[in-house]
Motif scaffolding. Structure first.
Motif, short mmCIF file in Angstrom:
data_model
loop_
_atom_site.label_atom_id
_atom_site.label_comp_id
_atom_site.label_asym_id
_atom_site.label_seq_id
_atom_site.Cartn_x
_atom_site.Cartn_y
_atom_site.Cartn_z
N MET A 117 65.54 16.46 23.09
CA MET A 117 65.85 16.60 21.68
C MET A 117 65.95 18.10 21.37
O MET A 117 65.10 18.88 21.80
N VAL A 118 66.99 18.46 20.63
CA VAL A 118 67.21 19.87 20.29
C VAL A 118 66.84 20.07 18.82
O VAL A 118 67.29 19.33 17.95
N ILE A 119 65.96 21.03 18.54
CA ILE A 119 65.52 21.30 17.17
C ILE A 119 66.04 22.67 16.75
O ILE A 119 65.83 23.67 17.46
N LYS A 120 66.73 22.72 15.61
CA LYS A 120 67.26 23.99 15.09
C LYS A 120 67.00 24.08 13.60
O LYS A 120 66.82 23.05 12.95
N PRO A 121 67.01 25.25 13.01
CA PRO A 121 66.88 25.31 11.55
C PRO A 121 68.09 24.63 10.90
O PRO A 121 69.20 24.72 11.42
N ALA A 122 67.87 23.93 9.77
CA ALA A 122 68.96 23.22 9.11
C ALA A 122 69.98 24.21 8.55
O ALA A 122 71.18 23.97 8.59
N VAL A 123 69.48 25.33 8.02
CA VAL A 123 70.39 26.34 7.49
C VAL A 123 70.33 27.55 8.42
O VAL A 123 69.29 28.20 8.54
N LYS A 124 71.42 27.79 9.10
CA LYS A 124 71.43 28.87 10.09
C LYS A 124 71.45 30.21 9.38
O LYS A 124 72.24 30.43 8.46
N LYS A 125 70.57 31.14 9.77
CA LYS A 125 70.59 32.49 9.20
C LYS A 125 71.60 33.33 9.95
O LYS A 125 71.95 33.05 11.10
N GLU A 126 72.05 34.39 9.31
CA GLU A 126 73.11 35.20 9.90
C GLU A 126 72.64 35.91 11.17
O GLU A 126 73.32 35.92 12.19
N ASN A 127 71.45 36.48 11.12
CA ASN A 127 71.02 37.35 12.21
C ASN A 127 69.94 36.75 13.12
O ASN A 127 69.60 37.35 14.12
N SER A 128 69.43 35.58 12.71
CA SER A 128 68.24 35.08 13.39
C SER A 128 68.41 33.59 13.66
O SER A 128 68.82 32.84 12.77
N ASN A 129 68.11 33.18 14.86
CA ASN A 129 68.25 31.75 15.18
C ASN A 129 67.20 31.34 16.21
O ASN A 129 66.73 32.15 16.98
N TYR A 130 66.79 30.05 16.13
CA TYR A 130 65.90 29.55 17.18
C TYR A 130 66.32 28.15 17.58
O TYR A 130 66.93 27.42 16.81
N THR A 131 66.01 27.80 18.80
CA THR A 131 66.28 26.47 19.34
C THR A 131 65.04 26.03 20.10
O THR A 131 64.57 26.75 20.98
N HIS A 132 64.47 24.89 19.71
CA HIS A 132 63.34 24.34 20.46
C HIS A 132 63.80 23.04 21.12
O HIS A 132 64.50 22.25 20.51
N LEU A 133 63.37 22.85 22.33
CA LEU A 133 63.73 21.64 23.07
C LEU A 133 62.46 20.87 23.40
O LEU A 133 61.47 21.47 23.81
N VAL A 134 62.49 19.55 23.24
CA VAL A 134 61.37 18.73 23.72
C VAL A 134 61.95 17.63 24.61
O VAL A 134 62.84 16.88 24.19
N LEU A 135 61.43 17.55 25.81
CA LEU A 135 61.88 16.52 26.76
C LEU A 135 61.25 15.18 26.36
O LEU A 135 60.07 15.14 26.03
N PRO A 136 62.01 14.10 26.36
CA PRO A 136 61.41 12.80 25.98
C PRO A 136 60.56 12.21 27.11
O PRO A 136 60.66 12.62 28.25
#
Lengths: 392, 392
Positions: free
Chosen positions: A368-387
């Protein structure tokens, strides 16, 4: 690989350990150099020197150094010097002794047997020190390459990615975090076999000239983050092929780098997702926390997440009973039932700083890929959790 | 010894356990009955019923009861009742489940297999309970004798004497605190082989008719003190020969009493002292704390206290080094050098509530007596610390 130059600590090199460290300073100034240095001392080592701090005095500057062979801290203050010299004192003992004094002038007076007399107000300690030459050689504390970054941003990046650092040594490189610098962009990645944290910051890095990457031990990084404040002030980062050196005002923190190739994290992130869900982060955390209350810790019972229409139903069934917990979601794509280790899921959610997140999935067997709902211009994160595979 | 009458819990006696407990209430009301009851449940017992809370409902009143065979708590609230009944639920689980809900109406619905369905907001738990008859029989919760005392005073007395309760079972009676009631006066005593705490309060007790004394288990008392607030409101204390029952509003806390003869504590208190010292409590604490920094925990190195003229010099010499710490005192009588276990000394000092204390001594082998420097009219305490023999 670059050739490393080690050097004897300056004071020791000049033969200062044959002289007797004598100076005075006040309680709060002493604590301002001792406290940060504690971050880099072993509490249980077979080498007493690694549980100690090196105190050295030269040209009215007292330098306190802690070094456990993996990480180190070097701090300095001006003091009222009486005689240059150097000695090692047990870090925990000297810290609690200085803390125990009232606010007053404290005098250090070392004899030729490395016994340090510490006096102030109406207290008089005589502490057995170790000869300064027992202290490990420090690596060179200057790199050929450098950049700078704000304290608060670096602190935030470390805290928000640290949950994914591997806890076991099965693949040593994964016990560290990858720092990748491309122009002004900084990418930080931590991953183990169950989750991944990726943080990307544009315009974060100043004064960089070439692109490069290195892997810093995770535990060391977390220890370092405690020295960082929530302020915009800059940290200067210098490095060689084996060491990284962080400079904050009067504190120099350095750490060994991990050797080896980091995993190609990009390959681990599913790109062709078919299911997209928008969720309020706090609702997801509360619901997963409630469902986790019945988890059998020994069996690591997974949480079953059923994303159906506009409801996420999290359930868990164990010897204690059964729980179904529902929250509202906005979904596009098919319904899906997918299992997660509750702790891994919650770690990944707690590290999300946005009110709403987007969750992307494909099949019950893909991360499962988790990202912020509203992407910021300069900053981003992606969290992954294996099922986890669910028994049905 | 008085004959004890046990009785089956009222709800159980009436056969309510054949019916199914069904009611609803809100989160905070439920926590107000569950949280105090946690004080009396085992966390690790071979009998699952002792790790549980008995929920029973009758006449729109929900009663929650925890009882670990030594101590117990019984609390009640009115709820919206649907069907009377009783069931045992694991205390830790039910507490964390109710805490995990948002503020909302929560419904309990028990089936004939003791599975309790707990629903509220968008959460739905089904928890395996135990049949109510597995719950231990409670002692009779009313005594033939009683008195009352203010909550804050009782709390203060327990907290300030508890440090002297014996930690080991070598003499079981010493693991308790003696309560002695004479008219309106309450005396509380705790002692082990190394220290003693005696608290005497005049005009503390209301409604008492005869003099008596009893010994309450120390751990139980400390657990009970957490239910007491810093308010003047009264606690009703009732007792039989085997049990003590504390009643605070809707909470009934009861405890087994310890059987046997308490030590004659008066004989332990030296009466003919020759050395009298007035010391600022905080100075003594700070100085003994500093001197304790070098104590070798394994060897339990004693602190040597030299009372000379108007100076107390506390020293300690161990493998780590040596410390001498001085504070000002007002002394009458001869000089004396006397050794103490630092922790026992500090425990006794921390329990002193006055700015200045009087310390009385005779010889280096007799207990040091600690009293408030200014005696209050209605309230007094005496702490004793046995000295350690010093090697010279």
């Amino acid at each position: 690989m670059q050739n490393m130059h080690f050097y004897k600590h300056k004071a020791i090199k000049k033969g200062l350990f044959f002289m007797s460290l004598k100076f005075s300073s006040n309680k709060s100034a002493l604590l301002s150099v001792i406290t940060p240095a504690l971050a880099a001392t072993s509490t249980k080592s077979t080498l007493p020197a690694l549980e100690g701090l090196l105190f050295s005095l030269e040209d009215n500057i007292l330098t306190v150094c802690g070094y456990d062979l993996e990480k180190g801290v070097k701090t300095s203050i001006p003091v009222y010097a009486k005689e240059d010299g150097a000695v090692i004192l047990n870090a925990q003992k000297i810290s609690s002794i200085i803390k125990s004094f009232p606010e007053c002038e404290i005098t250090f007076d070392t004899n030729d047997k490395n016994i340090v007399r510490i006096t102030g107000a109406m207290s008089d300690f005589s502490i057995h020190g170790l000869a300064a030459e027992a202290f490990p050689n420090l690596p060179e504390l200057g790199g050929d390459r450098s950049f700078s970054i704000s304290q608060s941003l670096l602190r935030d990046i470390i805290i928000s990615t640290h949950f994914s650092v591997a806890q076991t040594d099965a693949r040593p490189i994964l016990t560290g975090e990858l720092f990748k610098i491309e122009g002004r962009k900084l990418t930080v990645v931590a991953l183990d076999n169950y989750r991944l944290a990726l943080r990307e910051e544009e315009n974060a890095v100043f004064g960089n000239e070439t692109d490069y990457s290195f892997v810093v031990p995770g535990k060391t990084l977390l220890e370092f983050s405690r020295l960082l404040s929530d302020i915009e002030e800059m940290v200067i980062v210098e490095f060689t092929s084996k060491y990284i050196i962080f400079k904050i005002k009067d504190i120099i923190f350095f750490s060994r780098l991990l050797e080896g190739e980091f995993l190609d994290y990009n390959r681990a992130i599913p790109k062709q997702n078919k299911i997209f869900v928008k969720i309020r982060t706090e609702d997801f955390i509360d619901s997963a926390s409630r469902a986790s209350l019945l988890v059998d810790e020994k069996l690591k019972t997974p949480l079953k997440c059923n994303f159906t229409d506009n409801i996420l139903d999290i359930s868990c069934s164990t010897q204690y009973g059964r729980v179904n917990d529902n929250i509202k979601i906005e979904k596009s794509g098919e319904d899906i039932g997918i299992g997660f280790n509750g702790r891994y899921l919650l770690d990944a959610l707690h590290a999300c700083s946005d009110e709403y997140i987007n969750v992307e999935m494909s099949t019950p067997l893909m991360s499962m890929v988790i990202k912020p709902a509203v992407k910021k211009e300069n900053s981003n994160y992606t969290h992954l959790v294996l099922p986890c595979r669910l028994k049905d």
